[in-house]
Design a protein around this motif. Structure first.
Motif, PDB file in Angstrom:
ATOM      1  N   THR A  98     -22.179   8.850  11.862  1.00  0.00           N
ATOM      2  CA  THR A  98     -20.775   8.509  12.026  1.00  0.00           C
ATOM      3  C   THR A  98     -20.492   7.242  11.232  1.00  0.00           C
ATOM      4  N   PHE A  99     -19.314   7.191  10.614  1.00  0.00           N
ATOM      5  CA  PHE A  99     -18.988   6.032   9.779  1.00  0.00           C
ATOM      6  C   PHE A  99     -17.475   5.868   9.713  1.00  0.00           C
ATOM      7  N   LYS A 100     -17.051   4.636   9.456  1.00  0.00           N
ATOM      8  CA  LYS A 100     -15.626   4.347   9.407  1.00  0.00           C
ATOM      9  C   LYS A 100     -15.412   2.985   8.758  1.00  0.00           C
ATOM     10  N   VAL A 101     -14.243   2.819   8.147  1.00  0.00           N
ATOM     11  CA  VAL A 101     -13.827   1.521   7.615  1.00  0.00           C
ATOM     12  C   VAL A 101     -12.490   1.165   8.243  1.00  0.00           C
ATOM     13  N   GLU A 102     -12.351  -0.081   8.672  1.00  0.00           N
ATOM     14  CA  GLU A 102     -11.100  -0.556   9.258  1.00  0.00           C
ATOM     15  C   GLU A 102     -10.745  -1.918   8.690  1.00  0.00           C
ATOM     16  N   SER A 103      -9.540  -2.379   9.013  1.00  0.00           N
ATOM     17  CA  SER A 103      -9.060  -3.666   8.505  1.00  0.00           C
ATOM     18  C   SER A 103      -8.938  -4.682   9.630  1.00  0.00           C
ATOM     19  N   HIS A 104      -9.182  -5.935   9.286  1.00  0.00           N
ATOM     20  CA  HIS A 104      -8.877  -7.066  10.164  1.00  0.00           C
ATOM     21  C   HIS A 104      -8.261  -8.161   9.295  1.00  0.00           C
ATOM     22  N   ASN A 105      -7.253  -7.750   8.524  1.00  0.00           N
ATOM     23  CA  ASN A 105      -6.689  -8.613   7.489  1.00  0.00           C
ATOM     24  C   ASN A 105      -5.916  -9.800   8.048  1.00  0.00           C
ATOM     25  N   HIS A 106      -4.918  -9.522   8.838  1.00  0.00           N
ATOM     26  CA  HIS A 106      -4.040 -10.590   9.302  1.00  0.00           C
ATOM     27  C   HIS A 106      -4.762 -11.605  10.196  1.00  0.00           C
ATOM     28  N   PRO A 107      -5.556 -11.157  11.174  1.00  0.00           N
ATOM     29  CA  PRO A 107      -6.284 -12.153  11.976  1.00  0.00           C
ATOM     30  C   PRO A 107      -7.211 -13.026  11.136  1.00  0.00           C
ATOM     31  N   SER A 108      -7.747 -12.484  10.046  1.00  0.00           N
ATOM     32  CA  SER A 108      -8.693 -13.245   9.229  1.00  0.00           C
ATOM     33  C   SER A 108      -8.003 -14.300   8.381  1.00  0.00           C
ATOM     34  N   TYR A 109      -6.729 -14.132   8.131  1.00  0.00           N
ATOM     35  CA  TYR A 109      -5.973 -15.182   7.436  1.00  0.00           C
ATOM     36  C   TYR A 109      -5.643 -16.306   8.406  1.00  0.00           C
ATOM     37  N   ILE A 110      -5.297 -15.946   9.647  1.00  0.00           N
ATOM     38  CA  ILE A 110      -4.937 -16.937  10.650  1.00  0.00           C
ATOM     39  C   ILE A 110      -6.148 -17.766  11.055  1.00  0.00           C
ATOM     40  N   GLU A 111      -7.237 -17.105  11.376  1.00  0.00           N
ATOM     41  CA  GLU A 111      -8.463 -17.769  11.823  1.00  0.00           C
ATOM     42  C   GLU A 111      -9.638 -17.064  11.157  1.00  0.00           C
ATOM     43  N   PRO A 112     -10.043 -17.522   9.949  1.00  0.00           N
ATOM     44  CA  PRO A 112     -10.992 -16.756   9.133  1.00  0.00           C
ATOM     45  C   PRO A 112     -12.291 -16.386   9.838  1.00  0.00           C
ATOM     46  N   TYR A 113     -12.912 -17.332  10.530  1.00  0.00           N
ATOM     47  CA  TYR A 113     -14.215 -17.020  11.124  1.00  0.00           C
ATOM     48  C   TYR A 113     -14.082 -15.959  12.209  1.00  0.00           C
ATOM     49  N   GLN A 114     -13.243 -16.212  13.201  1.00  0.00           N
ATOM     50  CA  GLN A 114     -13.126 -15.269  14.310  1.00  0.00           C
ATOM     51  C   GLN A 114     -12.456 -13.966  13.885  1.00  0.00           C
ATOM     52  N   GLY A 115     -11.502 -14.042  12.966  1.00  0.00           N
ATOM     53  CA  GLY A 115     -10.862 -12.819  12.488  1.00  0.00           C
ATOM     54  C   GLY A 115     -11.858 -11.872  11.852  1.00  0.00           C
ATOM     55  N   PRO A 543     -14.250  15.818   2.449  1.00  0.00           N
ATOM     56  CA  PRO A 543     -13.204  15.684   3.464  1.00  0.00           C
ATOM     57  C   PRO A 543     -13.070  14.249   3.968  1.00  0.00           C
ATOM     58  N   VAL A 544     -11.867  13.924   4.449  1.00  0.00           N
ATOM     59  CA  VAL A 544     -11.587  12.613   5.023  1.00  0.00           C
ATOM     60  C   VAL A 544     -11.903  12.679   6.515  1.00  0.00           C
ATOM     61  N   THR A 545     -12.837  11.858   6.964  1.00  0.00           N
ATOM     62  CA  THR A 545     -13.245  11.892   8.364  1.00  0.00           C
ATOM     63  C   THR A 545     -12.408  10.968   9.240  1.00  0.00           C
ATOM     64  N   GLY A 546     -11.638  10.101   8.644  1.00  0.00           N
ATOM     65  CA  GLY A 546     -10.844   9.131   9.384  1.00  0.00           C
ATOM     66  C   GLY A 546     -10.690   7.877   8.558  1.00  0.00           C
ATOM     67  N   GLY A 547     -10.087   6.878   9.139  1.00  0.00           N
ATOM     68  CA  GLY A 547      -9.898   5.637   8.405  1.00  0.00           C
ATOM     69  C   GLY A 547      -8.871   4.755   9.069  1.00  0.00           C
ATOM     70  N   ASN A 548      -8.153   4.008   8.252  1.00  0.00           N
ATOM     71  CA  ASN A 548      -7.281   2.966   8.763  1.00  0.00           C
ATOM     72  C   ASN A 548      -6.165   2.727   7.761  1.00  0.00           C
ATOM     73  N   VAL A 549      -4.984   2.414   8.259  1.00  0.00           N
ATOM     74  CA  VAL A 549      -3.878   1.995   7.411  1.00  0.00           C
ATOM     75  C   VAL A 549      -3.511   0.571   7.796  1.00  0.00           C
ATOM     76  N   SER A 550      -3.453  -0.311   6.830  1.00  0.00           N
ATOM     77  CA  SER A 550      -3.032  -1.687   7.060  1.00  0.00           C
ATOM     78  C   SER A 550      -1.791  -1.950   6.223  1.00  0.00           C
ATOM     79  N   LEU A 551      -0.651  -2.081   6.896  1.00  0.00           N
ATOM     80  CA  LEU A 551       0.617  -2.350   6.227  1.00  0.00           C
ATOM     81  C   LEU A 551       1.070  -3.787   6.519  1.00  0.00           C
ATOM     82  N   TYR A 552       2.172  -4.152   5.937  1.00  0.00           N
ATOM     83  CA  TYR A 552       2.750  -5.497   6.079  1.00  0.00           C
ATOM     84  C   TYR A 552       1.826  -6.567   5.513  1.00  0.00           C
TER      85      TYR A 552
END
Length: 749
Positions: A98-115, A543-552
């Motif tokens: 099982t595998f997946k990629v996700e985003s944690h973009n906005h929290p990482s700008y606010i607080e880089p280490y914890q984000g 095939p696409v097994t899943g993923g993430n959309v990061s907008l804004y």
């Protein structure tokens, strides 16, 4: 203050509510009232607000994402597809990955280490929730200009967060990317991926069925950190005034997560759960509504039994909190005691907070008072769906007409040499070892390949040497020029990188990073990129097994480049046959596979030498990519090549430089007939790789390429301690190494 119960909400229809402050639109609030037949309670409003956020509901992207299911048929390897915590594929010998990629973009700008740290923690729990042991992580990263002061604030914290959390979990970090571009200045992209391994029979799904089954919350206590967290932060644009939302960023504890992983795996081994969900974005609001929605529908939760770190939290805050290291399991009553015993053994707090009912509603109580009474599907799966207006940007034609192929080129061999050194020392092409050395790439002892290799690879069976490989790629510059082609180039490069390692590509996950969906220009980019990716996956059979959309991902009016990041997972029967990038044996012959054209649009050369973005990106030929992949896999398996490196950013000279420095051996190159030295070195034509071939295998290898119709051009030999382009210049490896390795330490150390 009077508790806002369901009864009170029914009796006070006109009470004002902070729906706007929670990110809901007026028509969305009206829709909630229509669903419930009354105004929502404060707790219900909190649940709908986080679950209907852009990050959780995909309300602007759903209409385009459905192509992945409609266009691309599942192949024989697919076991679990889109809709679960992560996709699952069959890799043979009874194993599933099982595998997946996700985003944690906005929290990482606010607080880089914890984000960044909690981004790793969240994706690891997604993989764990499928029933798998996490075995490796990857992290595609993008930052603003390398010399910008804010990049020096964000990057070290992000890297430390990824390394600190992943290293403590004992998970090797085997791949990813680091890209710098001023378009990411206010919106760094911190994407995180994870790979997990299990047997077929160990797959678990997120559903709550079986009336009377208990709902067990286990892991860390719930705190005030992460309230609104990624679900809200990732559903609006930043203003140019800078970070101001630190309380919304989650705080991670990797040691607690490690205990949670081992505890959960033991629970799985004893088959104690009927359904399971991790608590990530939207916290308990997500876990309870999704479990109920995917199961029989009915669930009763006693919210006041949730273990807290902060006793002052309101019911709304408990439901919205995104505190880390928590899971929610559905457990049959006669298995609860054993479940609790295992949790106690691992020092993991576990509490029965409710049970599955034979009704159709998600009901939540607070000290005996009912505060939530909702149809769970309306929260989890039937949120708003927007057909956002989109149109080709008015500036797109002018951008494409600004042809990079017409930029001034080096006038002589000395300038050509100078530009090679400038390219390989530029932040995007320079060595990333200052970053990757902060990650443990070899913990657990099963890492076969890791950065700076083309793909990360791990062994999953020590007896048979079965292994899997994964690469992540994306080029926002290409996608800005042509989003459809740019998405396919990201897919092609990731596919090519996996094949270059010797593994057979099976399936993909994606992380689609874009600006505001309320901008028709951005929505056009998203629609085109999604269409391109779906068409490309259909053609490649991945095939696409899943993923993430990061907008804004946008500051004010300035959006990032459209950045579809594609992760390709591949399988290799015997990891001892993998192909590294290093040229390690003198006398081996260098062959260029594929066709080289004058294609410089969006290239590293145009960015580094001219600070230019314009023209058209390289053309894509996915049939050629598939053929190239087959040749690379066969040559690796049959011992015909000792090294392979895909050609992408920076062209041939970048690939050769990396392979020479990695192996500590030089190369003598000859420019093929029909090409000038500049195009030979800097073109970024797709569908190409450079390989080193033992002399004893040359005839067998070239016969195979000829029989399959793949152009294979002999361009040189592994030799000496410099890279020499005959008739043009030579650069000692010592000079190249200094140029290539000094850049990031100077900027960030």
């Amino acid at each position: 203050m009077t508790l806002d119960t369901v009864k009170h909400a029914s009796q006070t229809p006109e009470a004002e509510q902070p729906w706007k402050e929670l990110g809901l639109k007026e028509d969305e609030y009206a829709r909630i009232r229509e669903i419930l037949g009354r105004r929502p309670t404060g707790a219900e409003l909190a649940m709908y607000s986080v679950m209907w956020s852009e990050h959780c509901s995909y309300k602007s992207s759903k209409v385009h994402l459905k192509q992945f299911g409609e266009k691309v048929p599942e192949n024989d390897a697919m076991l679990v597809g889109i809709g679960e915590n992560a996709g699952v594929v069959d890799v043979g010998q009874g194993y599933a990955v099982t595998f997946k990629v996700e985003s944690h973009n906005h929290p990482s700008y606010i607080e880089p280490y914890q984000g960044a740290a909690t981004g790793v923690g969240g994706i690891v729990r997604d993989i764990l929730a499928m029933g798998a042991r996490p075995v490796a992580v990857v992290d595609p990263l993008r930052f603003g200009a390398a010399d910008h002061p804010d990049t020096r604030r964000v990057l070290p914290g992000v890297v430390a967060g990824i390394g600190g959390y992943g290293n403590c979990l004992g998970l090797p970090n085997i791949g990813g990317e680091v890209v710098f571009d001023e378009c990411y200045q206010g919106n760094p992209l911190v994407n995180a991926g994870c790979i997990g391994v299990m047997k077929h029979e160990d797959i678990h799904l997120a559903k709550a069925s079986g009336p009377g089954n208990k709902v067990v919350l286990y892991g860390a206590r719930t705190g005030g950190d992460g309230i609104g967290g990624v679900s809200v932060l990732a559903s609006e644009t930043f203003e140019s005034t800078g970070p101001a939302k630190r309380p919304a960023v989650q705080v991670g504890d990797p040691f607690q997560e490690k205990l949670l992983i081992e505890c959960t795996l033991e629970i799985f081994r004893e088959q104690l759960v009927a359904g399971i969900q991790d608590l990530g974005g939207a916290g308990l609001s997500c876990a309870t509504s999704e479990l109920a929605s995917a199961g029989s529908g009915g669930m009763r939760v006693e919210l006041d039994t949730v273990p807290l770190r902060d006793s002052s939290l309101s019911p709304e805050e408990i439901l919205m909190s995104e505190s880390q290291e928590r899971m929610c399991a559905i457990v049959e009553p006669d298995k609860v005691d054993r479940f609790m015993e295992i949790c106690e053994k691992w020092d993991v707090i576990a509490t029965v907070i409710g049970e599955v009912t034979d009704g159709s509603q998600l009901e939540i109580f607070w000290h005996g008072e009912q505060i939530v009474d909702v149809p769970p599907r309306t929260v989890a799966h039937e949120g708003p769906v927007y057909n956002r207006p989109y149109a080709r940007p008015a500036w797109q034609d002018a951008l494409q007409a600004d042809d990079a192929n017409k930029l001034a080129r080096p006038a002589n061999a000395a300038e050509l040499r100078e530009q090679v050194l400038k390219l390989v020392s530029s932040p995007n092409q320079a060595s990333k070892s200052w970053i990757t050395d902060q990650y443990d790439r070899f913990v657990q002892g099963n890492t076969v390949l890791a950065m700076p290799e083309d793909a990360g690879m791990v062994r999953i069976d020590e007896k048979t040497n079965l292994g899997v490989a994964m690469a992540t790629d994306g080029n926002g510059r290409y996608a800005k020029l042509d989003p459809y082609t740019g998405a396919q180039l990201a897919l092609a490069e990731s596919y090519r990188n996996v094949a270059a390692s010797g593994a057979k590509p099976l399936a993909i996950s994606d992380c689609l990073n874009f600006g505001s969906p309320e901008d028709p220009d951005v929505m056009w980019q998203f629609a085109e990129a999604t269409r391109g990716l779906a068409d490309g996956c259909l053609q490649l059979g991945t095939p696409v097994t899943g993923g993430n959309v990061s907008l804004y991902n946008q500051t004010g009016e300035t959006a990032i480049h459209p950045t579809p990041v594609v992760a390709v997972l591949g399988v290799i029967d015997d990891v001892t046959r993998r192909t590294p990038v290093a040229f390690a044996e003198e006398g081996q012959l260098l062959y260029l596979l594929g066709d080289t054209h004058e294609e410089l649009g969006g290239s590293a050369w145009s960015q580094v030498i001219h600070d230019h973005l314009g023209g058209m990106p390289p053309k894509v030929d996915l049939d050629r990519e598939k053929l190239l992949g087959e040749i690379l896999i066969s040559a690796s398996r049959d011992g015909m090549i000792d090294a392979a490196h895909d050609l992408s950013d920076g062209g041939l000279i970048q690939a050769v430089t990396e392979s020479c420095l990695r192996g500590g051996k030089g190369a003598r190159l000859v420019v093929p007939d029909g090409l000038d030295a500049f195009v030979f070195l800097f073109s970024e034509s797709a569908g190409r790789a450079v390989v080193s071939v033992p002399r004893s295998e040359e005839l067998r290898f070239t016969d195979m390429c000829g029989a399959r119709g793949l152009p294979a051009t002999r361009i040189g030999v592994v030799d000496g301690d410099e890279i020499e382009v005959q008739g043009e210049f030579g650069i000692p490896l010592s000079e190249l190494r200094t140029a290539h390795e000094a850049t990031l330490p100077v900027l960030f150390a």
